[in-house]
Design a protein around this motif. Structure first.
Motif, PDB file in Angstrom:
ATOM      1  N   SER A 178       3.800  52.009  39.100  1.00 41.75           N
ATOM      2  CA  SER A 178       3.933  53.263  38.345  1.00 41.75           C
ATOM      3  C   SER A 178       3.621  54.491  39.184  1.00 41.75           C
ATOM      4  O   SER A 178       3.646  55.614  38.672  1.00 41.75           O
ATOM      5  CB  SER A 178       3.004  53.235  37.128  1.00 41.75           C
ATOM      6  N   THR A 179       3.335  54.305  40.474  1.00 38.20           N
ATOM      7  CA  THR A 179       2.849  55.394  41.325  1.00 38.20           C
ATOM      8  C   THR A 179       3.683  56.668  41.225  1.00 38.20           C
ATOM      9  O   THR A 179       3.161  57.755  40.989  1.00 38.20           O
ATOM     10  CB  THR A 179       2.789  54.934  42.794  1.00 38.20           C
ATOM     11  N   SER A 180       4.981  56.567  41.432  1.00 39.15           N
ATOM     12  CA  SER A 180       5.795  57.787  41.508  1.00 39.15           C
ATOM     13  C   SER A 180       5.922  58.492  40.160  1.00 39.15           C
ATOM     14  O   SER A 180       6.010  59.728  40.116  1.00 39.15           O
ATOM     15  CB  SER A 180       7.178  57.486  42.089  1.00 39.15           C
ATOM     16  N   LEU A 181       5.912  57.737  39.062  1.00 40.97           N
ATOM     17  CA  LEU A 181       5.973  58.395  37.753  1.00 40.97           C
ATOM     18  C   LEU A 181       4.630  58.996  37.371  1.00 40.97           C
ATOM     19  O   LEU A 181       4.579  60.042  36.708  1.00 40.97           O
ATOM     20  CB  LEU A 181       6.449  57.419  36.680  1.00 40.97           C
ATOM     21  N   VAL A 182       3.542  58.357  37.775  1.00 38.43           N
ATOM     22  CA  VAL A 182       2.241  58.990  37.585  1.00 38.43           C
ATOM     23  C   VAL A 182       2.167  60.266  38.414  1.00 38.43           C
ATOM     24  O   VAL A 182       1.624  61.286  37.974  1.00 38.43           O
ATOM     25  CB  VAL A 182       1.101  58.017  37.952  1.00 38.43           C
ATOM     26  N   ALA A 183       2.732  60.238  39.623  1.00 37.96           N
ATOM     27  CA  ALA A 183       2.790  61.446  40.455  1.00 37.96           C
ATOM     28  C   ALA A 183       3.555  62.556  39.744  1.00 37.96           C
ATOM     29  O   ALA A 183       3.138  63.723  39.746  1.00 37.96           O
ATOM     30  CB  ALA A 183       3.434  61.118  41.803  1.00 37.96           C
ATOM     31  N   VAL A 184       4.677  62.204  39.136  1.00 37.00           N
ATOM     32  CA  VAL A 184       5.451  63.196  38.376  1.00 37.00           C
ATOM     33  C   VAL A 184       4.614  63.744  37.219  1.00 37.00           C
ATOM     34  O   VAL A 184       4.573  64.960  36.979  1.00 37.00           O
ATOM     35  CB  VAL A 184       6.762  62.577  37.857  1.00 37.00           C
ATOM     36  N   HIS A 185       3.951  62.859  36.493  1.00 38.01           N
ATOM     37  CA  HIS A 185       3.107  63.282  35.371  1.00 38.01           C
ATOM     38  C   HIS A 185       2.024  64.257  35.835  1.00 38.01           C
ATOM     39  O   HIS A 185       1.785  65.290  35.189  1.00 38.01           O
ATOM     40  CB  HIS A 185       2.470  62.051  34.723  1.00 38.01           C
ATOM     41  N   LEU A 186       1.367  63.958  36.944  1.00 41.58           N
ATOM     42  CA  LEU A 186       0.330  64.845  37.468  1.00 41.58           C
ATOM     43  C   LEU A 186       0.909  66.203  37.868  1.00 41.58           C
ATOM     44  O   LEU A 186       0.289  67.242  37.647  1.00 41.58           O
ATOM     45  CB  LEU A 186      -0.361  64.187  38.662  1.00 41.58           C
ATOM     46  N   GLY A 187       2.101  66.179  38.457  1.00 35.67           N
ATOM     47  CA  GLY A 187       2.762  67.432  38.793  1.00 35.67           C
ATOM     48  C   GLY A 187       3.104  68.249  37.562  1.00 35.67           C
ATOM     49  O   GLY A 187       2.931  69.469  37.539  1.00 35.67           O
ATOM     50  N   VAL A 188       3.591  67.570  36.523  1.00 36.92           N
ATOM     51  CA  VAL A 188       3.909  68.240  35.258  1.00 36.92           C
ATOM     52  C   VAL A 188       2.662  68.898  34.678  1.00 36.92           C
ATOM     53  O   VAL A 188       2.678  70.062  34.252  1.00 36.92           O
ATOM     54  CB  VAL A 188       4.517  67.237  34.263  1.00 36.92           C
ATOM     55  N   GLN A 189       1.559  68.148  34.633  1.00 38.58           N
ATOM     56  CA  GLN A 189       0.326  68.690  34.061  1.00 38.58           C
ATOM     57  C   GLN A 189      -0.164  69.901  34.847  1.00 38.58           C
ATOM     58  O   GLN A 189      -0.624  70.890  34.260  1.00 38.58           O
ATOM     59  CB  GLN A 189      -0.755  67.600  34.038  1.00 38.58           C
ATOM     60  N   ALA A 190      -0.091  69.831  36.178  1.00 37.18           N
ATOM     61  CA  ALA A 190      -0.532  70.954  37.005  1.00 37.18           C
ATOM     62  C   ALA A 190       0.329  72.193  36.760  1.00 37.18           C
ATOM     63  O   ALA A 190      -0.175  73.325  36.736  1.00 37.18           O
ATOM     64  CB  ALA A 190      -0.505  70.562  38.477  1.00 37.18           C
ATOM     65  N   LEU A 191       1.631  71.988  36.565  1.00 38.57           N
ATOM     66  CA  LEU A 191       2.523  73.108  36.258  1.00 38.57           C
ATOM     67  C   LEU A 191       2.190  73.716  34.899  1.00 38.57           C
ATOM     68  O   LEU A 191       2.121  74.941  34.746  1.00 38.57           O
ATOM     69  CB  LEU A 191       3.976  72.640  36.280  1.00 38.57           C
ATOM     70  N   LEU A 192       1.955  72.868  33.907  1.00 36.63           N
ATOM     71  CA  LEU A 192       1.662  73.361  32.567  1.00 36.63           C
ATOM     72  C   LEU A 192       0.325  74.085  32.513  1.00 36.63           C
ATOM     73  O   LEU A 192       0.149  75.025  31.731  1.00 36.63           O
ATOM     74  CB  LEU A 192       1.673  72.200  31.572  1.00 36.63           C
ATOM     75  N   LEU A 193      -0.613  73.669  33.348  1.00 39.69           N
ATOM     76  CA  LEU A 193      -1.920  74.327  33.403  1.00 39.69           C
ATOM     77  C   LEU A 193      -1.904  75.600  34.245  1.00 39.69           C
ATOM     78  O   LEU A 193      -2.898  76.331  34.296  1.00 39.69           O
ATOM     79  CB  LEU A 193      -2.964  73.358  33.964  1.00 39.69           C
ATOM     80  N   GLY A 194      -0.782  75.843  34.935  1.00 39.56           N
ATOM     81  CA  GLY A 194      -0.680  77.020  35.779  1.00 39.56           C
ATOM     82  C   GLY A 194      -1.382  76.886  37.114  1.00 39.56           C
ATOM     83  O   GLY A 194      -1.598  77.879  37.809  1.00 39.56           O
TER      84      GLY A 194
END
Length: 383
Positions: A178-194
């Protein structure tokens, strides 16, 4: 339902079996192309496969790997020939894909992109022990610090940030398949948090030696016949493959304001763990998958009936695939009892199991399917 936020996919890069770029990757998928290839015994011998292994009846002469994984333009990325030779090929591939994904989106990686976060990981590193430290002369001349920098798995994301000049968070991610999708999820969260303005997220897998076969074990995860057939009655296992993929993400409003080419939009994501609610550590659990699918739908503000294509994990194994179908069925039936409205697929039938990179390869496939309005057919075998 509440919507998590809208994140645009504005850049993509892939080097996978049968394709050096996203365009060829998509063309192969549309053709139903299976990128498994026959091995050569002489090549295998030169690369260290023992004669006793080659003569075993369980040895399968098939592999799936992107081309030229042993090549790297060190000068382009500001590495000396010695630094490049000491570095895990997975580090080199991830750096190449990060650069290519930004360039494909029309960005100059050396330009002012704001705060760029890097998220990604690889499979286990055997390169240091089997290829660098196995040569004492090279190891002694290079020194421990140089070897650690090019091979310590913690450094795969920071190396990209260092070489491309990014000052956002740089997280090396290791959650197996799941590494790359977890990476995407972390990127999404960082973007949403600004926290960042751009996320570069993905994964790679380069198992050495390159382009050799494998030993089939009855009851194991590997394919008995050299093919991967996700969700098929005649599935007999998976084939681990070499390659990688990366996506570039931005907040949708920012992407629109910048006039970016938007390939797709992520509406919601979720991650979780089964804990001990599964048959064994290596086996997936139904309940955990149901919960995470429901969470992703809720965060996206969608119902199951609005989903027309599910790009699943689908390894082609007799244990994992039925569990995944059971979990998806139960998760979707929480919204509707209708049937035959959502196609089910897995890119592993085309390119094998890319391990840490498998999820983002599937994300790229699903993104292109939505963008082009095409549900790809299943793999029809080699060509």
């Amino acid at each position: 339902m509440t919507q998590q936020g809208e994140i645009a996919i504005v850049g993509m890069a892939a080097r996978v079996p049968g394709a050096d770029n996203v365009e060829t990757f998509w063309s192969n998928i549309l053709d139903g192309h299976e990128a498994m290839a026959a091995t050569d015994d002489e090549v295998a011998r030169r690369r260290g496969v023992k004669e006793a292994t080659l003569t075993r009846p369980e040895y399968r002469r098939v592999y799936a790997g992107a081309a030229d994984l042993d090549l790297f333009d060190a000068e382009f990325f500001g590495l000396s020939p010695r630094e490049a030779a000491l570095a895990d090929p997975q580090f080199r591939l991830f750096l190449e894909l990060a650069h290519s994904s930004l360039a494909a989106g029309g960005y100059d990686p050396a330009g002012d992109l704001g705060r760029v976060g890097v998220y990604g990981g690889s499979t286990a590193n055997d390169y240091r022990e089997d290829y660098v430290e196995a040569n004492p002369t090279v190891a002694d001349a290079a020194g421990g610090m140089s070897i650690r920098i090019g091979n310590n798995p913690d450094y795969i994301a920071p190396l990209v940030s260092y070489k491309l000049g990014f000052q956002g968070p740089s997280l090396s991610v290791y959650t197996a398949c799941s590494t790359s999708l977890v990476a995407v999820h972390l990127g999404v969260q960082a973007l949403l948090l600004g926290e960042i303005d751009v996320a570069v997220a993905g994964g790679v897998q380069v198992d050495l030696p390159l382009d050799v076969g494998y030993v089939y074990e009855a009851g194991g995860i590997r394919s008995a016949d050299g093919h991967v057939r996700p969700f098929s009655a005649d599935a007999s296992g998976t084939i681990f493959s070499n390659g990688g993929a990366v996506v570039v993400l931005k907040r949708l409003a920012d992407a629109r304001a910048a006039g970016d080419l938007i390939h797709g939009v992520l509406l919601g994501s979720a991650i979780s763990n089964d804990g001990n609610l599964r048959a064994g550590f290596a086996a997936p659990g139904v309940d955990g998958q149901i919960k995470v699918v429901r969470a992703a739908l809720e965060r996206a503000g969608l119902t199951a009936r609005e989903i027309g294509l599910m790009e699943a994990h689908g390894t082609g194994t007799v244990v994992g695939d039925p569990i995944e179908v059971d979990a998806l069925t139960q998760a979707y039936r929480a919204d509707t009892d209708e049937a035959s409205y959502c196609a089910l697929g897995s890119v592993k039938g085309n390119v094998g199991h890319l391990g840490p990179a498998a999820g983002v390869a599937g994300l790229i496939k699903a993104t292109l399917a939505v963008r082009e309005g095409i549900i790809p057919r299943r793999s029809t075998g080699p060509r």
